[in-house]
Design a protein around this motif. Structure first.
Motif, short mmCIF file in Angstrom:
data_model
loop_
_atom_site.label_atom_id
_atom_site.label_comp_id
_atom_site.label_asym_id
_atom_site.label_seq_id
_atom_site.Cartn_x
_atom_site.Cartn_y
_atom_site.Cartn_z
N HIS A 1 3.57 13.27 3.56
CA HIS A 1 2.21 13.17 3.03
C HIS A 1 2.22 12.45 1.68
CE1 HIS A 1 0.75 15.52 6.29
NE2 HIS A 1 1.33 16.63 5.91
N ARG A 2 3.27 12.63 0.90
CA ARG A 2 3.33 11.98 -0.41
C ARG A 2 3.46 10.47 -0.24
NH1 ARG A 2 7.35 14.27 -4.94
NH2 ARG A 2 5.80 15.92 -4.75
N SER A 3 4.31 10.02 0.68
CA SER A 3 4.48 8.58 0.86
C SER A 3 3.27 7.94 1.52
CB SER A 3 5.73 8.30 1.71
OG SER A 3 5.58 8.84 3.01
N ALA A 4 2.46 8.74 2.22
CA ALA A 4 1.26 8.20 2.85
C ALA A 4 0.09 8.10 1.88
CB ALA A 4 0.85 9.08 4.04
N MET A 5 0.21 8.73 0.72
CA MET A 5 -0.88 8.77 -0.25
C MET A 5 -1.17 7.38 -0.80
SD MET A 5 -2.85 11.11 -1.58
CE MET A 5 -1.84 12.58 -1.31
N SER A 6 -2.46 7.10 -1.00
CA SER A 6 -2.86 5.83 -1.62
C SER A 6 -4.21 6.03 -2.30
CB SER A 6 -2.96 4.72 -0.58
OG SER A 6 -4.03 4.94 0.31
N LEU A 7 -4.40 5.30 -3.39
CA LEU A 7 -5.66 5.41 -4.12
C LEU A 7 -6.83 4.91 -3.29
CD1 LEU A 7 -7.24 5.99 -6.73
CD2 LEU A 7 -6.65 3.68 -7.51
N SER A 8 -6.61 3.85 -2.51
CA SER A 8 -7.70 3.29 -1.70
C SER A 8 -8.19 4.30 -0.67
CB SER A 8 -7.25 2.00 -1.01
OG SER A 8 -6.13 2.23 -0.18
N ALA A 9 -7.27 5.08 -0.09
CA ALA A 9 -7.68 6.08 0.89
C ALA A 9 -8.45 7.21 0.23
CB ALA A 9 -6.45 6.63 1.62
N VAL A 10 -8.00 7.63 -0.95
CA VAL A 10 -8.71 8.68 -1.69
C VAL A 10 -10.12 8.22 -2.02
CG1 VAL A 10 -8.75 10.05 -3.81
CG2 VAL A 10 -6.58 9.67 -2.61
#
Length: 405
Positions: A15-24
């Motif tokens: 989940h950490r590596s999948a995190m991105s600002l654009s998705a948030v």
């Protein structure tokens, strides 16, 4: 892109590596769009029915928390951007129907509609009905749902050229130089311009926690016929159908039994607190399931997770959220929704008119579907996506029968 490959590959991502600002940010914008228009329909329905402030706040709390839980849990579980929200056509239906019955009878009718929707979902009956419809026709339904939102952005620019027009120009600039953050650039520009022009006033916010209000349901045959059945039809045809189509159009293969079943169960559980219906979302799914959320489809589920988390946060302080969205210029939100959905509309248009191996009969029927859906016709209170799908299917059967083999 098949989900089998997507899900297998995404299992290698933490989940950490999948995190991105654009998705948030996509999750945040999706929630903002949900509260901008659909929430106003809920508030107007509550006002027309004479609900108390406590009942109204509980209604907002219930649809927000239910949507948040389903979004977060299903997005994490499926590794897909699963977007749910409250039924907008259902709330529109209640504008005229809710005041005709006691509030407890309406709650009972919500529960009956939720149970029926759950049965249609978990048995796969609804999914089988959709799978029997040619994909270009389903794409036409989706394009017809999205088109008015994008078209309305043009009217918003005329009505508010500085704020809405500046927002659109900021989107184009963002698309040119920061494509992943183009919608956020547009949102930021719109807020700044609205403050500068004085169109965005300071809201009177209260950070007190919103409290749910339990209402013991009563079951009345007249209310079930007047609310449950129409609510079921408009929710399944106007929301769940386009919602599944959007997930398919974004390259995923959704488990319709799981998604519709979970939405139906949430509808039942939160109905005593005022929630009328929870369903798959098409509009916000277009924001979170496309490349604007992230170029890598495996990482877009983060947008669904954060959409759910924002729902939960906003629902907890629903009193403040109602006050906040009341002061945001309508033209700004209309323009924001329009630019945020351009990508999804482009994809659905393409699937409507250029589907591989589709016969001319299918493509013509798909265009008929798009036109009827976009028209917004709603005879007998049944929303246009249902009539668009019906018109397209009938047209296809007629044209196919008359075509030379």
């Amino acid at each position: 892109m098949a989900l089998a490959n997507t899900k297998t590959d995404s299992s290698r991502l933490t989940h950490r590596s999948a995190m991105s600002l654009s998705a948030v940010l996509a999750g945040l914008i999706a929630v903002a769009v949900s509260y901008a228009g659909p929430l106003l329909v809920v508030l107007e329905a509550a006002k027309s029915a004479g609900l108390t402030p406590e009942q109204t706040i509980s209604w907002v709390w219930a649809v927000s928390i239910a949507s948040g839980l389903v979004c977060t849990v299903l997005s994490l579980f499926t590794r897909q951007p699963v977007m749910v929200a409250w039924s907008v056509p259902g709330a529109a239906l209640l504008l005229t129907a809710l005041g005709d019955y006691s509030y407890s009878d309406a709650i009972g009718a919500y529960i009956v509609a939720g149970i029926l929707g759950t049965v249609l979902g978990v048995t796969g009956l609804f999914g089988k009905l959709l799978s029997a419809v040619p994909k270009p026709i389903l794409a036409g339904v989706l394009a017809g749902v999205l088109l008015p939102f994008v078209v309305n952005a043009a009217s918003a620019v005329i009505a508010s050229p500085l704020v809405a027009g500046g927002l659109v120009l900021a989107y184009l600039a963002g698309k040119r130089f920061l494509p992943r953050y183009a919608v956020f650039v547009a949102l930021f520009a719109g807020v700044v311009l609205a403050i500068f022009t004085g169109e965005l006033a300071a809201p009177q916010l209260s950070l007190s926690l919103a409290g749910p209000l339990w209402t013991m349901p009563t079951f009345n045959a007249t209310a079930i016929m007047g609310i449950s059945i129409p609510l079921l039809i408009v929710t399944m045809a106007g929301q769940n159908g386009p919602g599944l189509a959007m997930i398919h159009a974004s390259g995923y293969e959704p488990n319709d039994k799981l998604l519709l079943g979970a939405s139906g169960v949430a509808s039942v559980l939160f109905a005593p607190f005022g929630s009328h219906a929870i369903n798959l979302a098409a509009i916000t799914a277009g924001i979170c399931a496309g490349p604007e959320a992230h170029p890598d489809p495996r990482r877009r589920y983060v947008a669904g997770v954060f959409c759910g988390l924002f729902y939960l946060a906003f629902g907890t302080f629903s009193t403040a959220i109602v006050a906040l969205f009341a002061v945001i210029p309508g033209e700004m939100l209309t323009a924001l929704a329009g630019v945020a959905l351009i990508g999804a509309l482009q994809g659905s248009f393409k699937d409507t008119v250029t589907a591989d191996h589709a016969s001319p009969a299918v493509l013509e029927a798909a265009l008929i579907t798009l036109v009827v859906t976009a028209s917004g016709v709603a005879p007998w209170g049944i929303v246009s996506p249902f009539w668009g799908c019906l018109a397209g299917t009938v047209s296809y059967l007629v044209l196919r029968r008359g075509a030379k083999v």
